[in-house]
Design a protein around this motif. Structure first.
Motif, short mmCIF file in Angstrom:
data_model
loop_
_atom_site.label_atom_id
_atom_site.label_comp_id
_atom_site.label_asym_id
_atom_site.label_seq_id
_atom_site.Cartn_x
_atom_site.Cartn_y
_atom_site.Cartn_z
N GLY A 1 0.82 -1.22 0.00
CA GLY A 1 0.00 0.00 0.00
C GLY A 1 0.85 1.26 0.00
N ALA A 2 1.92 1.25 0.76
CA ALA A 2 2.83 2.41 0.80
C ALA A 2 3.49 2.62 -0.56
N ARG A 3 3.93 1.52 -1.18
CA ARG A 3 4.53 1.65 -2.52
C ARG A 3 3.51 2.21 -3.52
N ALA A 4 2.28 1.72 -3.44
CA ALA A 4 1.24 2.21 -4.36
C ALA A 4 0.95 3.69 -4.12
N PHE A 5 0.89 4.09 -2.86
CA PHE A 5 0.67 5.50 -2.52
C PHE A 5 1.80 6.37 -3.07
N LEU A 6 3.03 5.93 -2.89
CA LEU A 6 4.19 6.70 -3.36
C LEU A 6 4.24 6.74 -4.89
N ARG A 7 3.91 5.62 -5.55
CA ARG A 7 3.86 5.61 -7.03
C ARG A 7 2.82 6.61 -7.53
N GLN A 8 1.65 6.61 -6.90
CA GLN A 8 0.59 7.52 -7.31
C GLN A 8 1.03 8.97 -7.10
N SER A 9 1.68 9.24 -5.98
CA SER A 9 2.17 10.60 -5.71
C SER A 9 3.23 11.01 -6.72
N SER B 1 11.05 15.68 -16.37
CA SER B 1 11.14 14.85 -15.16
C SER B 1 10.80 13.39 -15.41
N ARG B 2 10.65 13.00 -16.64
CA ARG B 2 10.30 11.61 -16.95
C ARG B 2 11.34 10.62 -16.43
N ASP B 3 12.62 11.01 -16.47
CA ASP B 3 13.66 10.10 -15.98
C ASP B 3 13.54 9.90 -14.47
N ILE B 4 13.08 10.91 -13.76
CA ILE B 4 12.87 10.77 -12.32
C ILE B 4 11.72 9.80 -12.07
N LEU B 5 10.65 9.95 -12.82
CA LEU B 5 9.51 9.04 -12.69
C LEU B 5 9.91 7.61 -13.01
N THR B 6 10.76 7.43 -14.00
CA THR B 6 11.23 6.09 -14.35
C THR B 6 11.98 5.46 -13.19
N LEU C 1 11.65 6.19 -10.00
CA LEU C 1 10.70 5.91 -8.92
C LEU C 1 9.80 4.73 -9.26
N GLU C 2 9.39 4.60 -10.52
CA GLU C 2 8.55 3.47 -10.92
C GLU C 2 9.30 2.15 -10.69
N GLN C 3 10.59 2.13 -11.02
CA GLN C 3 11.38 0.92 -10.81
C GLN C 3 11.55 0.64 -9.33
N LEU C 4 11.82 1.68 -8.56
CA LEU C 4 12.04 1.54 -7.13
C LEU C 4 10.78 1.08 -6.41
#
Length: 95
Positions: A49-57, A68-73, A75-78
């Motif tokens: 749930g925490a990972r899902a919350f952080l991904r959504q944020s 900022s797409r590279d930052i999102l990439t 975070l998505e992997q993490l």
């Protein structure tokens, strides 16, 4: 001419590494900010749930910004859903 070519290639690789480091640093700052800004929410959630919350944020913050797409990439992997190992007991020896 070969020396210039090698130098340009090395500078190009260095630039890629610096961009990658910048993305990781900004992703790390996002995680720190999220932990600081939402401690109660994150503590109330389980790991998935925490990972899902952080991904959504992260998607809300970085998805619309092409720079900022590279930052999102990162975070998505993490924050990708993880499979956990299930412990299977060894079969008991027959008595």
């Amino acid at each position: 001419m070969s020396a210039n070519s090698n130098l340009n290639e090395a500078l190009g690789l260095l630039d890629e590494k610096l961009q990658s480091l910048n993305a990781m640093t900004r992703a790390n700052q996002f995680m720190i900010d999220a932990l600081r800004d939402h401690p109660l929410t994150l503590k109330a959630l389980d790991a998935d749930g925490a990972r899902a919350f952080l991904r959504q944020s992260a998607r809300a913050k970085f998805a619309d910004d092409a720079a900022s797409r590279d930052i999102l990439t990162v975070l998505e992997q993490l924050l990708a859903p993880r499979q956990s190992a299930k412990i299977i007991p060894f079969p008991a020896r027959p008595a």
